[in-house]
Write an enzyme that holds these catalytic residues in place. Sequence first.
Site, short mmCIF file in Angstrom:
data_model
loop_
_atom_site.label_atom_id
_atom_site.label_comp_id
_atom_site.label_asym_id
_atom_site.label_seq_id
_atom_site.Cartn_x
_atom_site.Cartn_y
_atom_site.Cartn_z
CG HIS A 83 34.31 14.66 2.00
ND1 HIS A 83 32.94 14.48 1.81
CD2 HIS A 83 34.60 15.84 1.40
CE1 HIS A 83 32.45 15.49 1.13
NE2 HIS A 83 33.43 16.33 0.87
CB CYS A 89 28.12 11.37 5.19
SG CYS A 89 29.79 11.21 4.53
#
Length: 314
Positions: free
Chosen positions: A179, A275
Amino acid sequence: MLNHTGHPMRRARLRHYLMCPPTYFDVVYSINPWMDPNGQVDRALAIRQWSGLVEAYRSTGHRVDLVDPLPGMPDMVFAANAATVVDGHTLPAKFANQQREAEVATHAEWHRRNGILYGARNIPQPGAVNEAEGDFAILSRRILAGYGFRTSPQAHCELAALTGREVISLELVDPCLFHLDLALAILDDERDHIAYYPEAFSQPSREVLAELFPDALIANQHDAYAFGLNAVSDGLHVFIPSGARQLREDLAAAGYWPISIDLSELSKGGGSVKCCTHEIRPALIAPPRPSALHAEDSIPVPTIPSQQPAGASS
């Protein structure tokens, strides 16, 4: 104005975060290189560590609202992956892996109920795969968008059309940094100051980053693999995973106030501070014009109210 280190004076800006308790956190499948279903997870420790992050946000003045966790959704604690809110526009995620699909409806419902807090517009149904703030990093007027492992480049165009912002596509090439928020951190979203790990990106994307952000802080591999770039900044305070030693020193030298956060238990799921943190960015009066760029192309708030929203817990 410059500070005594020769860097711009840093200032914190109050933020509104949406988070999800790790009530059901576990590692029971593997959808990224960090996940080992044969390992042990201490859920009580995960909850204590996550609660420490929430307290760190609130103690520095930020608002934290909570979305209720769902049984059987062990990754729901990673709330940043479920939706992106930019200038009041909300784009729900469309996960690449079916294990997380059920999270989206719960988050979308929270936004439908509480969107009045940030001037929400219509919430569209995403067409292309996107993993929200896992791969979308919001600057003052532009958006950096990752692709290569999860989010589709087509989703970059969707976000550009929805928000009216220029979206710059960056190709990720390191499977461990799957990511964008594992490879790059926004440090100051008013001055567009970032930190990143160059080797996480393809050569064309490195060239884009070097041209656009000549003053960026450059992380080393140790700090990147310690989730050091999975950090959250309010413009002054940088909430950074505790394992990132050199990057903490670089942040302090650049005038930031790094706050070490230990989320070692949650990192077993492949995520850390960022996150866990979905930022709600309220509507602006005059959004900028739309555009979408790829790395290979030429480079050409209001204060959040303090009352509890209906249907949310904290």
